[in-house]
Enzyme design. Structure first.
Site, PDB file in Angstrom:
ATOM      1  N   SER A 152       3.367  -2.177  10.396  1.00 44.22           N
ATOM      2  CA  SER A 152       4.867  -2.192  10.462  1.00 44.22           C
ATOM      3  C   SER A 152       5.294  -3.498  10.444  1.00 44.22           C
ATOM      4  CB  SER A 152       5.054  -1.397  11.976  1.00 44.22           C
ATOM      5  OG  SER A 152       4.525  -0.205  12.344  1.00 44.22           O
TER       6      SER A 152
ATOM      7  N   ASN B 238       1.039  -1.103  -0.071  1.00 45.00           N
ATOM      8  CA  ASN B 238      -0.010   0.018  -0.025  1.00 45.00           C
ATOM      9  C   ASN B 238       0.926   0.877   0.251  1.00 45.00           C
ATOM     10  OD1 ASN B 238      -1.631   2.004   0.505  1.00 45.00           O
ATOM     11  ND2 ASN B 238      -2.211   1.553   2.324  1.00 45.00           N
ATOM     12  N   TRP B 239       1.088   1.713  -1.419  1.00 43.28           N
ATOM     13  CA  TRP B 239       1.845   2.902  -1.297  1.00 43.28           C
ATOM     14  C   TRP B 239       1.543   4.347  -0.582  1.00 43.28           C
ATOM     15  CZ3 TRP B 239       4.264   2.891  -6.996  1.00 43.28           C
ATOM     16  CH2 TRP B 239       4.941   1.837  -7.109  1.00 43.28           C
ATOM     17  N   LYS B 240       0.244   4.225  -0.437  1.00 44.86           N
ATOM     18  CA  LYS B 240      -0.422   5.624   0.091  1.00 44.86           C
ATOM     19  C   LYS B 240      -0.070   6.614  -0.630  1.00 44.86           C
ATOM     20  CE  LYS B 240      -0.337   3.131   4.673  1.00 44.86           C
ATOM     21  NZ  LYS B 240      -0.202   3.606   5.994  1.00 44.86           N
TER      22      LYS B 240
ATOM     23  N   HIS C 111      -9.573   0.742   4.686  1.00 44.95           N
ATOM     24  CA  HIS C 111      -8.225   1.014   5.487  1.00 44.95           C
ATOM     25  C   HIS C 111      -8.670   1.870   6.444  1.00 44.95           C
ATOM     26  CE1 HIS C 111      -4.327   2.427   6.154  1.00 44.95           C
ATOM     27  NE2 HIS C 111      -4.016   1.347   5.570  1.00 44.95           N
TER      28      HIS C 111
ATOM     29  N   GLU D  75      -7.103   4.317   7.731  1.00 45.39           N
ATOM     30  CA  GLU D  75      -6.992   5.900   7.415  1.00 45.39           C
ATOM     31  C   GLU D  75      -8.295   6.231   6.722  1.00 45.39           C
ATOM     32  OE1 GLU D  75      -2.987   5.521   5.347  1.00 45.39           O
ATOM     33  OE2 GLU D  75      -2.210   5.026   7.235  1.00 45.39           O
TER      34      GLU D  75
ATOM     35  N   GLY E 193       2.843  -0.996   4.090  1.00 43.97           N
ATOM     36  CA  GLY E 193       2.844   0.262   4.024  1.00 43.97           C
ATOM     37  C   GLY E 193       4.128   0.759   3.760  1.00 43.97           C
ATOM     38  N   GLY E 194       4.649   1.353   4.583  1.00 41.42           N
ATOM     39  CA  GLY E 194       6.046   1.885   4.426  1.00 41.42           C
ATOM     40  C   GLY E 194       7.269   1.275   3.725  1.00 41.42           C
TER      41      GLY E 194
ATOM     42  N   GLU F 145      -5.565  -5.216  10.524  1.00 37.03           N
ATOM     43  CA  GLU F 145      -4.577  -3.978  10.679  1.00 37.03           C
ATOM     44  C   GLU F 145      -4.847  -3.198  11.915  1.00 37.03           C
ATOM     45  OE1 GLU F 145      -2.295  -2.899   6.867  1.00 37.03           O
ATOM     46  OE2 GLU F 145      -4.406  -1.595   6.920  1.00 37.03           O
TER      47      GLU F 145
ATOM     48  N   GLY G 226       2.210   2.337  10.827  1.00 32.70           N
ATOM     49  CA  GLY G 226       3.211   3.562  10.490  1.00 32.70           C
ATOM     50  C   GLY G 226       3.827   3.784  11.705  1.00 32.70           C
TER      51      GLY G 226
HETATM   52  P1  PGA Z   1       2.690   0.430   7.749  1.00 30.77           P
HETATM   53  O1  PGA Z   1       1.315   0.451   6.905  1.00 30.77           O
HETATM   54  O2  PGA Z   1       3.242  -1.077   6.936  1.00 30.77           O
HETATM   55  O3  PGA Z   1       3.644   1.516   7.346  1.00 30.77           O
HETATM   56  O4  PGA Z   1       2.544   0.385   9.139  1.00 30.77           O
HETATM   57  C1  PGA Z   1       0.240  -0.547   6.809  1.00 30.77           C
HETATM   58  C2  PGA Z   1      -0.883  -0.168   6.157  1.00 30.77           C
HETATM   59  O5  PGA Z   1      -1.483   1.072   6.418  1.00 30.77           O
HETATM   60  O6  PGA Z   1      -1.407  -0.794   5.197  1.00 30.77           O
END
Ligand code: PGA
Length: 255
Positions: free
Chosen positions: A212, A9-11, A95, A97, A233-234, A167, A173
């Site tokens: 994470s 997930n590149w956001k 998600h 967010e 994500g990251g 998640e 994050g």
């Molecule tokens: P993260 O994000 O790996 O940076 O914690 C995961 C996500 O939001 O899908």
């Protein structure tokens, strides 16, 4: 056997130039495997170009969000059909967010899940509790509520063409990963809850952990019996790190 899936997930990150390089490295590093799927979810505006880049590769394309509506006067929205049109196979739905920052409630998430399925996209349904909910002992009821809202609108059979990602919001994050035992506990809970409606669907459903995940902790998470891959994500923005996570999912190798 359940498929292992690693989804990046590149956001809201990256540029055309950076993406081209990132995709190129991922394509050349992921040979493909019958038992595993590697998915990347770039921002909407890059999907078409990346879709062309992924042609003839083993890497699949996903989007980060979609509209619950099929078409019409919905300024700024992107439909499931449009995502299919540019080559997406997967789409993230619900998600945390989107839930926390854009007011997506359980009802809207359920409609988005149904909209994705109506056009043949595979929804990656995200569920997870906040820190306050976990500390208050509400983790299972929160996950149950999020799942049940979707299954109130869509038949349990639709999960044969879906993925669920657990998640925990407090792990996204933050660098604070759930322990393998914490992840396994919730994954087993999700599978049992779905099994109460349909045991076969539950047994075949891929359940991803997200929050994470890094190359250094992926192997121990993926070693859990009900953890079938990850939503990253990251770490998905660094090709080598992402490929190492894919490798960990594929063969359980310690990286
Ligand atoms: P993260 O994000 O790996 O940076 O914690 C995961 C996500 O939001 O899908």
């Amino acid at each position: 056997m359940r498929r292992k899936i690693i989804a990046g997930n590149w956001k809201m990150h990256g540029s055309r130039a950076e993406n081209t390089q990132l995709v190129e490295t991922i394509i050349s590093g992921f040979a493909g495997d019958d038992g595993a799927e590697c998915v990347i979810c770039p921002p909407f505006v890059y999907l078409h170009e990346i879709s062309r880049q992924l042609r003839d590769s083993a890497v699949k394309l996903g989007a980060q969000n979609l509209s619950a509506e099929a078409q019409g006067a919905f300024t700024g929205e992107v439909s499931a059909a449009m995502l299919r049109d540019v080559g997406c196979r997967y789409v993230l739905v619900g998600h945390s967010e989107r839930r926390a920052l854009y007011g997506e409630d359980d009802g809207l998430v359920a409609r988005k899940y149904a909209a994705a399925q109506a056009k043949g996209l595979v929804p990656i349904l995200c569920v997870g509790e906040t820190l306050a909910e976990r500390e208050g002992g509400h983790t299972h009821p929160v996950i149950a509520r999020q799942l049940d809202a979707v299954l109130a609108v869509s038949d349990v059979g639709t999960l044969a063409r879906a993925v669920v990602a657990y998640e925990p919001v407090w792990a996204i994050g933050t660098g604070r990963t759930a322990t393998p035992e914490q992840a396994q506990d919730v994954h087993a809970f999700v599978r049992e809850r779905i099994a109460a409606r349909d045991a076969k669907i539950a047994a075949d459903l891929s359940l991803l952990y997200g929050g994470s995940v890094k190359a250094s902790n992926a192997s121990e998470l993926f070693a859990m019996p009900d953890v079938d891959g990850g939503l990253i994500g990251g770490a998905s923005l660094k090709a080598e790190e992402f490929l190492a996570i894919c490798a960990a999912a594929l063969d359980g190798r310690v990286v």
